[in-house]
Design an enzyme around this catalytic site. Sequence first.
Site, PDB file in Angstrom:
ATOM      1  N   HIS A   1       3.345   6.556  -7.011  1.00 17.21           N
ATOM      2  CA  HIS A   1       2.571   7.696  -7.529  1.00 17.21           C
ATOM      3  C   HIS A   1       3.419   8.963  -7.483  1.00 17.21           C
ATOM      4  O   HIS A   1       3.381   9.794  -8.396  1.00 17.21           O
ATOM      5  CB  HIS A   1       1.313   7.852  -6.668  1.00 17.21           C
ATOM      6  CG  HIS A   1       0.225   8.643  -7.311  1.00 17.21           C
ATOM      7  ND1 HIS A   1      -0.898   9.050  -6.636  1.00 17.21           N
ATOM      8  CD2 HIS A   1       0.065   9.114  -8.576  1.00 17.21           C
ATOM      9  CE1 HIS A   1      -1.687   9.719  -7.447  1.00 17.21           C
ATOM     10  NE2 HIS A   1      -1.124   9.782  -8.626  1.00 17.21           N
TER      11      HIS A   1
ATOM     12  N   HIS B   1       0.837  -1.210   0.000  1.00 17.30           N
ATOM     13  CA  HIS B   1       0.000   0.000   0.000  1.00 17.30           C
ATOM     14  C   HIS B   1       0.868   1.255   0.000  1.00 17.30           C
ATOM     15  O   HIS B   1       0.687   2.151  -0.837  1.00 17.30           O
ATOM     16  CB  HIS B   1      -0.903  -0.028   1.240  1.00 17.30           C
ATOM     17  CG  HIS B   1      -1.788   1.166   1.384  1.00 17.30           C
ATOM     18  ND1 HIS B   1      -3.136   1.143   1.080  1.00 17.30           N
ATOM     19  CD2 HIS B   1      -1.535   2.443   1.818  1.00 17.30           C
ATOM     20  CE1 HIS B   1      -3.658   2.338   1.301  1.00 17.30           C
ATOM     21  NE2 HIS B   1      -2.709   3.141   1.757  1.00 17.30           N
ATOM     22  N   GLU B   2       1.801   1.326   0.932  1.00 20.06           N
ATOM     23  CA  GLU B   2       2.652   2.524   1.018  1.00 20.06           C
ATOM     24  C   GLU B   2       3.543   2.650  -0.215  1.00 20.06           C
ATOM     25  O   GLU B   2       3.827   3.758  -0.668  1.00 20.06           O
ATOM     26  CB  GLU B   2       3.490   2.502   2.303  1.00 20.06           C
ATOM     27  CG  GLU B   2       2.672   2.470   3.588  1.00 20.06           C
ATOM     28  CD  GLU B   2       1.597   3.542   3.665  1.00 20.06           C
ATOM     29  OE1 GLU B   2       1.755   4.614   3.035  1.00 20.06           O
ATOM     30  OE2 GLU B   2       0.576   3.307   4.344  1.00 20.06           O
TER      31      GLU B   2
ATOM     32  N   HIS C   1       1.645   4.471  -2.907  1.00 12.63           N
ATOM     33  CA  HIS C   1       1.736   5.930  -2.750  1.00 12.63           C
ATOM     34  C   HIS C   1       3.085   6.431  -3.274  1.00 12.63           C
ATOM     35  O   HIS C   1       3.161   7.455  -3.973  1.00 12.63           O
ATOM     36  CB  HIS C   1       1.623   6.308  -1.274  1.00 12.63           C
ATOM     37  CG  HIS C   1       0.237   6.313  -0.735  1.00 12.63           C
ATOM     38  ND1 HIS C   1      -0.801   6.976  -1.345  1.00 12.63           N
ATOM     39  CD2 HIS C   1      -0.282   5.747   0.396  1.00 12.63           C
ATOM     40  CE1 HIS C   1      -1.906   6.813  -0.621  1.00 12.63           C
ATOM     41  NE2 HIS C   1      -1.616   6.071   0.431  1.00 12.63           N
TER      42      HIS C   1
END
Length: 689
Positions: A484, A477-478, A481
């Site tokens: 991105h 998940h991190e 980020h």
Amino acid sequence: MNNPLLDFSNHPLFDAIQPAHITLALDELLPAADAALEKVTAADFPADWKAIASVLDVATEKLSRAWGAVNHLHSVADTPELRAAYTEALPRVTEFYTRLGADERLYAKYKAIPLASLNAEQRQAHDNAMRNFVLSGAELVGAPKERFAAIQERMADVSQKFSENVLDATDQWSTIVTAEDLAGVPDDVVQTTRAAAEKDGVAGHKLNLKMPCYLPIMQFAHSSALREKLYRAYATRASDQSEAVQAGKAEQDNTPWVKEILALRQEEAQLLGYANYAEVSLATKMAQSPAEVMAFLRDLAKRARPYAEKDVAEMRDFAAEHLNLQDPQPWDWPYIGEKLKEARYAFSEQEVKPYFTAPKVLAGLFKIVETLFEVSIRRDDAPVWHPAVEFYRIERHTEATRARGLPPVLVGQFYLDPGARAGKRGGAWMDDVRARWLRPDTGALQTPVAHLVCNFAEAVGNKPPLLTHDDVITLFHECGHGLHHMLTQVNERDVSGISGVEWDAVELPSQFMENFCWEWPVLRHMTAHVDTGEPLPRALFDKMLAAKNFQSGLQTLRQIEFSLVDMLLHTDGDKAQDFMKVLRDVRAEVAVLQSPAWGRTLHTFSHIFAGGYAAGYYSYKWAEVLSADAYAAFEETAGADGEPSLETGRRYREAILEAGGSRPAMDSFKAFRGREPQLDALLRHQGMA
């Protein structure tokens, strides 16, 4: 003094930064930023985008990078000295940014910039800037403007106090128990807690409220009394019900700060001409109104409720028949759930955990990123704040570099700080160190740098740290980020990477990456048993997959409960002062498992009181719709062996990751998917179709 906070030649000198450097750095950076503001707002300074950026943005970027380094250390390496210096400096920084955002001269200068002179990226950044000026009070005058500025400073102060209380309440609580008390608890947790007690020179096992200790106790400890003790301590942290406050530490109660934060936000909204703070928050998001958000949440709650009720009924029956628990209490549910999962799917989280050693998981994560997004990741060097922190670089070959035999191009870099420790706030997050930017002062391309922070269990003895599958999902998940932020190809700082992305869309890339943690072609590359080196057996993975949506109805309602409370607290200023009643009312409407009256979850809800998610917590569920639908494109194009399509990966990278905030998130989604998002994929992925 040779101040490391004033060295912008490359990466922050984290190993050299001391509390004493903070004030001295601000003494130089704040006047420089002020001078830049005065220069660009002078009557004879041209209303030109690049001219303004080369003076003002260059000065404020140095300030934000220096303060960002301080802020980061405050989160991951807190000490009394650092906290004191940070607290002293915070009002100065807040005052400057408040004044900058509301400067009517600068607002007028931006208004005068000819839009025809801007490229597409600059136009989007300009649109955002104009909106942000209004939201920052640039159109206020006189007493309202002064009051708006005072609110910003007070908000920064109170939010910090809220956050510090949560950290202190978590860090300061511990209890010593015997080995017998820990019957049922995984061996690695038993060893870690014994080592913690030995370090303090006491016999037994030292337990704390950090997730690597707290969660396994709640899931596996046979002792209901021990589970109750930890649950009560965790659920009352930083509140009037906590042990610390009952013992006289009244300053650690977050009740007054919650009330003041909500009151200040309501007042700010009214100064800006909005009915409530939720409307202010949504001005920068995809969702159009609080009513739309609440309708979305209630619709999802209605769809999830039958599944949640079935989850609870199954647990009640199982607890009565197999665990002799006729009247389960709140601290019993995680234990019952784990036992039911073990019985139904014939595996437990602890059976899986030995296969997920941190080095092997990281190698597997890097493999999927490198394959799907056509990059390479390798270790790099930079000063760090703790020996456990690692630093990496991401590179890519272009057609030109490959054809000419040149080395790959640097795309971005990141710090990875995986372990839980004292002085580090809980949870997991990604933050930016610097953004990709075609610098207007030098013409050089600045590459992006990110922080990826988690709170996994530490290594025991000479073995590598072990992760739960949930930890693996958190890491992916991190990383989503981070990708991105780092894979962007946008050159305008304010809309490159995660900058300028609507808050309710910013979770799309992170939640998207979580899906790969359930794909056998990906997972098989990232497992090796800590003792034997054997990969995860396919049969065990199949059991995990069968259990994937175990209690997804309950989990969905839990997220909706938090999201709805957040939205209601920020839409009715009068009712918000009795915030516990708002929480009780939402639970009565949404929850199928009621929490004890003395529970105080809002007192540690840092996401909305100290973390930027105010009237925005719904964005996790909102973005899940986007991410599930985006991932469905990979399911539709996967190869016969389940391997993800590289062509789909390239389209996703170009349409969503590389575009950053340079256009509305909906435009990026439609560029990738060819249509607007649909709810079907989310319901299917979560077993609620």
